[in-house]
Design an enzyme around this catalytic site. Structure first.
Site, PDB file in Angstrom:
ATOM      1  CG  HIS A  29      -2.154  -0.827   1.068  1.00 49.19           C
ATOM      2  ND1 HIS A  29      -2.110  -2.204   1.027  1.00 49.19           N
ATOM      3  CD2 HIS A  29      -3.468  -0.490   0.944  1.00 49.19           C
ATOM      4  CE1 HIS A  29      -3.347  -2.676   0.888  1.00 49.19           C
ATOM      5  NE2 HIS A  29      -4.183  -1.667   0.830  1.00 49.19           N
ATOM      6  CG  HIS A  81       2.311  -3.261   6.332  1.00 48.16           C
ATOM      7  ND1 HIS A  81       3.087  -4.229   5.739  1.00 48.16           N
ATOM      8  CD2 HIS A  81       1.315  -2.990   5.467  1.00 48.16           C
ATOM      9  CE1 HIS A  81       2.568  -4.537   4.563  1.00 48.16           C
ATOM     10  NE2 HIS A  81       1.497  -3.800   4.373  1.00 48.16           N
TER      11      HIS A  81
END
Length: 356
Positions: free
Chosen positions: A119, A175
């Site tokens: 992303h 993450h």
């Protein structure tokens, strides 16, 4: 080395826990940002807008997005990055204490490795291209105080977007902080490299085909080669299924091969579309320079592509899903570059003849 990584990961978990405890009221915003930063929105929103405003920027967006995401996949397979939502349950770092409790969300359960963040990498690459395009086309690299101030505003906006994406991915526990930071700078590097590559703007359909074949064959070959040596590159799937809080949060479109075939479909579709007679008869004609024509193409493409995106593919058969996803992605590019402009061109011509 393992101890250093555990220390880095534990620090990341502490940051995740801090964000979730102190910014829980921003939960909806962070989830929205994670969804908005998905690379598919580049293909469905930014690409049709930029292609019809400035064709070269639209083409660069696709090259940067596809090559960048392919590199992200290869890096993930090499780096074997953990994700917080499963690491915190499996690590021995907390053997003498209880592991911190971190919450999961519908966008948490990505199934691929975590480093670098796809992303963050995709978002920084795409926004870097768009920011550079605005500077080149609108501000024209002028040295006046006004243009410098406008560039400052533009790059401030760029970094605000990147910070929000990074915080979002960390907040939802998809993450660790170091993974999103690596993603941002990797994406910027890919975009900067493509600022110096001019051959993409007049690439033939053969080049698109050969490049697509290379990207696909290299990824599959790399996967099979490591598998032959006993390295399972899909090791993350089992972890996602074991530790995801809700099974329905695991989606097949987050698997490494789903992204690969989707991106190659968009890329190959662009090459095929640029080689069609429909594209040449519309975008390459004199009317293709008309702002009314361009705006009509944008306003038509966006809802049509949204309709494409609303078609849900069955994930009962994995290989069939990948094939249909590939075909759907090819259709996205063909629709944006060839079919919609040709239909708009014919409609505007018909109206002009009717008036005459």
């Amino acid at each position: 080395m393992e101890l250093d990584m555990d220390t880095l990961h534990s620090t990341g978990v502490y940051i995740i826990k801090y964000l979730q405890e102190n910014f829980i009221n921003s939960q909806d915003w962070f989830v929205f940002v994670s969804i908005a930063a998905d690379l598919k929105n580049t293909f469905l929103i930014f690409f049709p807008i930029w292609f019809h405003l400035c064709e070269s920027v639209g083409i660069k967006l696709i090259w940067v997005a596809v090559i960048g995401d392919w590199l992200n996949l290869i890096f993930k397979w090499i780096l074997f990055g953990q994700r917080p939502y499963w690491w915190v349950h499996e690590t021995l770092f907390y053997v003498n204490s209880s592991p911190p409790t971190i919450h999961q969300f519908p966008v948490t359960c990505e199934t691929g490795p975590g480093s670098p963040s796809g992303h963050a990498m995709g978002c920084s690459a795409v926004y870097y291209v768009m920011a550079s395009a605005v500077i080149s086309l609108v501000l024209q690299n002028q040295a006046t105080f006004k243009s410098r101030f406008q560039r400052w505003i533009l790059w401030t906006f760029f970094w605000v977007v990147q910070i929000n994406v990074c915080l979002s991915r960390v907040f939802v526990a998809a993450h660790f902080p170091h993974q999103v930071i690596a993603g941002v700078f990797s994406g910027m590097l890919v975009s900067e490299i493509f600022n110096h590559i001019q051959c993409i703007y007049n690439a033939s359909v053969k080049r698109y085909m050969y490049t697509s074949l290379f990207l696909c064959s290299f990824a599959l070959g790399f996967f099979l080669l490591l598998r032959a040596f006993g390295v399972d590159l899909l090791w993350t799937l089992e972890k996602a299924k074991r530790w995801c809080a809700q099974p329905e949060w695991i989606h097949i479109d987050t698997t490494p091969f789903a992204g690969l075939f989707r991106n190659i479909g968009v890329f190959l579709g662009l090459g095929l579309a640029l080689d069609t007679q429909m594209y040449r008869n519309s975008c390459r004609e004199k009317k293709g320079e008309d702002i009314t024509f361009r705006l009509c193409c944008i306003l038509t493409s966006l809802p049509v592509l949204h309709m494409f995106d609303s078609f849900q593919l069955s994930d009962n058969m994995e290989m069939l899903y990948y094939f249909l996803s590939f075909c759907k992605s090819v259709a996205v590019s063909l629709t944006t570059v060839a079919i919609v402009p040709y239909c708009v061109f014919q409609l505007l011509n018909w109206k002009e003849k009717k008036v005459l």
